[in-house]
Design an enzyme around this catalytic site. Structure first.
Site, mmCIF file in Angstrom:
data_model
loop_
_atom_site.group_PDB
_atom_site.id
_atom_site.type_symbol
_atom_site.label_atom_id
_atom_site.label_comp_id
_atom_site.label_asym_id
_atom_site.label_seq_id
_atom_site.Cartn_x
_atom_site.Cartn_y
_atom_site.Cartn_z
ATOM 1 N N LYS A 53 -0.387 17.658 -1.143
ATOM 2 C CA LYS A 53 0.987 17.765 -0.646
ATOM 3 C C LYS A 53 1.817 18.659 -1.568
ATOM 4 C CE LYS A 53 1.045 13.433 1.887
ATOM 5 N NZ LYS A 53 1.704 12.172 2.168
ATOM 6 N N GLU A 54 1.574 18.523 -2.874
ATOM 7 C CA GLU A 54 2.335 19.327 -3.839
ATOM 8 C C GLU A 54 2.016 20.812 -3.656
ATOM 9 O OE1 GLU A 54 1.183 17.609 -7.553
ATOM 10 O OE2 GLU A 54 2.147 15.706 -7.121
ATOM 11 N N ARG A 107 0.912 0.953 -15.822
ATOM 12 C CA ARG A 107 1.516 1.809 -16.834
ATOM 13 C C ARG A 107 2.970 2.075 -16.524
ATOM 14 N NH1 ARG A 107 -2.502 4.733 -19.776
ATOM 15 N NH2 ARG A 107 -0.800 5.883 -20.711
ATOM 16 N N ASP A 146 -0.339 -35.910 18.020
ATOM 17 C CA ASP A 146 -1.554 -35.142 18.331
ATOM 18 C C ASP A 146 -2.577 -35.452 17.230
ATOM 19 O OD1 ASP A 146 -3.297 -33.031 19.205
ATOM 20 O OD2 ASP A 146 -2.478 -31.821 17.563
ATOM 21 N N TYR A 147 -3.843 -35.199 17.489
ATOM 22 C CA TYR A 147 -4.857 -35.571 16.485
ATOM 23 C C TYR A 147 -5.321 -34.369 15.641
ATOM 24 C CZ TYR A 147 -8.895 -37.706 14.312
ATOM 25 O OH TYR A 147 -9.790 -38.149 13.375
ATOM 26 N N ASP A 148 -6.185 -33.479 16.234
ATOM 27 C CA ASP A 148 -6.755 -32.361 15.453
ATOM 28 C C ASP A 148 -5.682 -31.359 15.054
ATOM 29 O OD1 ASP A 148 -9.898 -32.595 15.761
ATOM 30 O OD2 ASP A 148 -8.973 -33.146 17.677
ATOM 31 N N LEU A 202 -1.957 13.322 -3.733
ATOM 32 C CA LEU A 202 -0.644 13.967 -3.762
ATOM 33 C C LEU A 202 -0.746 15.453 -4.066
ATOM 34 C CD1 LEU A 202 1.363 11.213 -5.654
ATOM 35 C CD2 LEU A 202 1.208 11.584 -3.204
ATOM 36 N N GLY A 216 -0.677 9.872 -10.045
ATOM 37 C CA GLY A 216 -0.061 9.778 -8.725
ATOM 38 C C GLY A 216 1.129 8.839 -8.667
HETATM 39 C C1 GDG Z 1 -3.656 7.497 -7.191
HETATM 40 C C2 GDG Z 1 -4.655 7.514 -6.025
HETATM 41 C C3 GDG Z 1 -2.831 8.415 -4.568
HETATM 42 C C4 GDG Z 1 -2.429 16.103 -12.221
HETATM 43 N N1 GDG Z 1 -2.756 16.903 -13.241
HETATM 44 C C5 GDG Z 1 -1.631 17.232 -13.881
HETATM 45 C C6 GDG Z 1 -0.565 16.627 -13.225
HETATM 46 N N2 GDG Z 1 -1.090 15.916 -12.205
HETATM 47 C C7 GDG Z 1 -0.336 15.106 -11.246
HETATM 48 C C8 GDG Z 1 -0.324 15.757 -9.887
HETATM 49 C C9 GDG Z 1 -0.177 14.559 -8.966
HETATM 50 C C10 GDG Z 1 -0.837 13.441 -9.743
HETATM 51 O O1 GDG Z 1 -0.966 13.884 -11.080
HETATM 52 C C11 GDG Z 1 -2.218 13.117 -9.205
HETATM 53 O O2 GDG Z 1 -2.044 12.368 -8.045
HETATM 54 P P1 GDG Z 1 -3.177 12.116 -6.961
HETATM 55 O O3 GDG Z 1 -2.565 11.493 -5.782
HETATM 56 O O4 GDG Z 1 -3.812 13.416 -6.633
HETATM 57 O O5 GDG Z 1 -4.300 11.204 -7.640
HETATM 58 P P2 GDG Z 1 -4.415 9.835 -8.563
HETATM 59 O O6 GDG Z 1 -3.912 10.032 -9.929
HETATM 60 O O7 GDG Z 1 -5.839 9.443 -8.466
HETATM 61 O O8 GDG Z 1 -3.481 8.744 -7.874
HETATM 62 C C12 GDG Z 1 -4.269 8.617 -5.051
HETATM 63 C C13 GDG Z 1 -1.885 8.215 -5.728
HETATM 64 O O9 GDG Z 1 -2.343 7.196 -6.607
HETATM 65 C C14 GDG Z 1 -0.499 7.846 -5.247
HETATM 66 O O10 GDG Z 1 -0.493 6.718 -4.457
HETATM 67 O O11 GDG Z 1 -2.438 9.564 -3.862
HETATM 68 O O12 GDG Z 1 -5.136 8.595 -3.954
HETATM 69 O O13 GDG Z 1 -5.975 7.718 -6.492
HETATM 70 O O14 GDG Z 1 1.165 14.247 -8.790
HETATM 71 O O15 GDG Z 1 0.715 16.654 -9.815
HETATM 72 N N3 GDG Z 1 0.693 16.786 -13.625
HETATM 73 C C15 GDG Z 1 0.931 17.566 -14.718
HETATM 74 N N4 GDG Z 1 -0.074 18.152 -15.393
HETATM 75 C C16 GDG Z 1 -1.355 18.016 -15.021
HETATM 76 O O16 GDG Z 1 -2.242 18.569 -15.673
HETATM 77 N N5 GDG Z 1 2.170 17.749 -15.116
#
Ligand code: GDG
Length: 737
Positions: free
Chosen positions: A389-390, A10, A508-510, A386, A30
């Protein structure tokens, strides 16, 4: 320097068409969230799908889509509804996604989906190729595009391609069940650098490459015929400042300025003095452990009823892949669970779970993160996660407790969080309680360390690290000492050959004239090879010598009809053309009685390995063993032999999946040089593929043309890729006069 082309399923934007009006919004998820800042600041081009199928685009609107996407430096890939079904909802999300997250029971192996997946991967690769210039760097993302790297490589041999997998890579035992496992691995190996979030995913991938494709893996590199592929882990970070600053801004707002959503959250807090909020944020996905999280929460309220009315779980589940049956079932299951828990515990003034099944604007997400006391993130598998972390980044006063599943890639970095096994309900419940009771100082102490780490290793650093590593792989693949034989070098060799009168070819062979086969006895020369060697031997002024580690009986039988001089067992025996074998060295073999029993113990312990007994040497072969085990035992055997061989004047030769023990006085270099004595050779050519041939390359006169087969560390001057290329070159030599 050229541009960077990001390729993902996407685009970071989403297009909707309603009433013939085009609506462009940023996409959630993510990958998009993470890479957006890199894209914005780095001036890259992003290729991907817009989210609207070609069938739904009204005539004449294509140009508008192109225009809108171009504004964001994006190039859309157009997909029909059928393609979206087979490629995205089909193979990507009903096969790869469940398999890679260990949900094998959800996995469908559907040939039509696979065919569409291949076809759509071609589409993405074509879109890249259309825009690809020589100095560009291509960065392909994620499991929907596993075949793209090699599809690009096939058409653009020298392209610089990186691939990053955002989801786990499963263990070999799981991955091997995939019917198209070879194609998928080959597809990924088209890249110069393959990145994963964690070392575990990296080693699972390397083990699959090693076991399924039988490719050599040294440390974190896969050795292919003509190039090396580096595999490494790069844990993805977040745009820390974006989340932290947004939280600072939210915290500064007065009660009146707060969003409606924030005000409702505050209402809960003010209801009881000790009231707490737990949040969870995920796409609605079975890997995220949402159902079990609700069950654990229910269990918590049962076990600790004193928390009733003092806690609320706010669950944000973003709709995802609604066309896939498992997601529909999960939606139903969660609706029911939420209903059950709320029905069971709710009071007139309190609902234990607030459940939102929708996507929220960024500001509300920040409201959620900043208002809650605990983040409960319990995936059964997650590439990184993520959200964890957020959440930490928004805790500007450093309070708050993160409860995180150890099955998320993020757990490797976030050790100071409360890590749980999401399948252990008891542990989850006790950890929720612990989070409730955690003193403020402890929260701050933990979050301080966590925030420091996240602030340092941001998504920008992650992307730059990956890019740097990608550029490095490109550079190192050129730093072989040996030079590849290209047309120009080949012509120079042929010219020198034509001008010479007394030529020697040591072959060489093999692994050089024939490919390896699992049973060495099956590697007898084919008619084409017999004819080729015969025609070289027939040339005036050319001496061809086959120089091998094989025993004289086998070589003698195979080459009975061809008058070619043979050197067997690395130089122990020599057979001048069509004559009798002569023992060329005064070699002993009384040491065998001591060494053989040692080798036998290794055969007993290493299924598939065997001893080859030659007249003056012993070889331990491990080609047919489990690859990991074979290498491990070979190292062990080398160590064991080290002490023994010193006393007997022996040396151990490390061949290709074989260890050979023989007298130190014998090697291919010595044997070849013996043949050159008093010969006045004016063209010496030596070619071989393994360690034993290095003696040839090292000990022949400086002017010799030495050639290694395959890309390996070598002292040879040149290298060529494989046995086919060796034969091509020899065929050309045979045509010279
Ligand atoms: C894949 C892998 C890996 C979620 N709801 C809303 C919203 N979000 C944003 C979050 C976060 C992201 O979406 C979700 O990221 P994750 O990492 O938790 O999960 P996946 O979408 O499954 O991502 C995952 C990632 O790729 C990156 O490599 O970490 O393991 O599965 O950023 O903030 N954002 C908004 N509204 C929402 O309702 N604005």
């Amino acid at each position: 320097m050229g541009k960077t082309i990001i390729v993902s399923n996407r685009l970071p934007l989403q297009i909707k068409i309603e009433d013939e009006e085009l609506e462009v919004t940023p996409s959630v998820g993510g990958l998009a969230t993470g890479l957006k800042s890199f894209h914005r600041e780095g001036g890259s081009v992003w290729i991907g799908w817009t989210g609207v199928s070609a069938d739904d685009v009204p005539q004449g609107m294509e140009d508008l889509i192109l225009e809108e996407t171009r504004k964001e430096q994006c190039i859309p890939v157009s997909l029909t509804e059928e393609e979206v079904q087979g490629f995205y909802y089909g193979f990507s999300n009903r096969t790869i996604w469940p398999l890679f997250h260990y949900f094998m029971e959800y996995c469908e192996f559907n040939t039509d989906h696979w065919e569409t997946y291949k076809q759509v991967n071609e589409k993405y690769a074509n879109a890249v190729l259309e825009d690809l210039e020589d100095d560009d760097i291509v960065w392909v993302h994620d499991y929907q595009l596993l075949l793209v790297p090699n599809l690009i490589r096939k058409r653009k041999k020298n392209a610089t391609i990186g691939f990053f997998n955002h989801i786990p890579f499963p263990s070999y035992e799981v991955f091997r069940t995939m019917p198209w496992r070879e194609e998928i691995l080959e597809g990924m190996l088209g890249a110069n650098l393959i990145g994963f979030h964690t070392y575990d995913y990296e080693r699972h991938f390397l083990s699959s490459v090693n076991r399924i494709l039988l490719r050599d893996v040294t440390f974190n590199q896969v050795i292919l015929n003509s190039r090396k592929v580096r595999v490494d882990s790069f844990p993805m970070g977040i745009d820390y400042d974006k989340f932290h600053n947004a939280a600072l801004q939210t915290n500064r707002l007065t009660t009146d300025e707060n969003s409606d959503f924030q005000q409702k959250l505050e209402l809960h807090r003010s209801s009881t003095e000790s009231a707490k909020l737990i949040i969870s944020v995920d796409r609605l996905d079975y890997t995220k452990g949402i159902a079990n999280r609700i069950r654990a929460y229910e269990f918590f309220l049962e076990r600790y009823p004193e928390y009733k009315e003092r806690v609320r779980l706010i669950m944000l589940a973003v709709p995802s892949r609604e066309e896939v049956p498992q997601y529909q079932l999960l939606k139903k299951e969660i609706d029911e669970l939420v209903g059950r828990v709320n029905g069971k515990f709710a009071t007139v003034t309190w609902t234990p779970i607030w459940y939102f099944y929708r996507s929220m604007p960024f500001e509300n997400l920040i409201d959620l993160y900043t208002t809650s006391d605990i983040a409960l993130i319990t995936p059964t598998r997650d590439g990184m996660n993520l959200v964890a972390k957020e959440y930490l980044a928004t805790r500007t006063d450093q309070t708050g407790v993160l409860i995180l599943s150890e099955m998320a890639g993020a757990a490797h970095e976030l050790n100071e969080a409360l890590l749980i096994n999401p399948n252990n309900f008891d542990q989850v419940v006790e950890t929720i309680k612990r989070a409730f009771e955690m003193p403020r100082e402890e929260q701050i102490k933990r979050n301080k360390v966590l925030q420091q780490r996240l602030r340092r290793y941001t998504v920008e650093k992650w992307a730059n690290d990956f890019m740097r590593a990608l550029k490095e792989t490109k550079d190192t693949s050129k730093t072989y000492d040996a030079i590849e034989i290209d047309e120009q070098i080949e012509e120079a060799i042929l010219k020198k050959y034509r001008q010479s009168k007394n030529r020697f070819l040591f072959l060489d062979y093999d692994g050089t004239l024939v490919d390896f086969v699992s049973n060495p006895k099956d590697a007898r020369p084919d008619q084409e090879l017999l004819d080729l060697i015969q025609s070289l031997c027939a040339q005036e002024g050319t001496q061809v010598v086959l120089i091998s580690g094989r025993d004289k009986e086998t070589l003698g039988t195979w080459w009975r009809e061809v008058p070619v001089p043979l050197i067997a067992e690395h130089g122990v025996w020599m057979r001048p053309a069509s004559e009798e074998w002569v023992l060329s060295e005064n070699v002993r073999c009384d040491w065998m009685e001591t060494i053989r029993p040692v080798l036998e113990t290794f055969v007993d312990r290493t299924p598939g390995s065997f001893i080859e007994e030659k007249n003056y040497s012993l070889a331990w072969h491990y080609r047919k063993t489990d690859p990991g085990l074979g290498e491990l035992r070979a190292n062990e055997l080398s160590t064991v032999l080290k002490d023994l061989i010193a006393n007997h004047g022996l040396s151990v030769l490390q061949g290709n999946k074989v260890l050979e023990i023989k007298s130190s006085d014998v090697n291919k270099g010595k044997a070849a040089n013996k043949m050159l004595i008093n010969q006045k050779a004016d063209f010496i050519f030596a070619i071989g593929d393994d360690w034993t041939d290095e003696y040839l390359f090292n000990e022949l006169p400086k002017a010799a043309i030495t050639v290694k087969v395959g890309i390996k560390k070598t002292n040879a001057r040149y290298f060529t890729k494989d046995t086919q290329q060796v034969r091509d070159l020899l065929r050309k030599l045979a045509k010279q006069n």
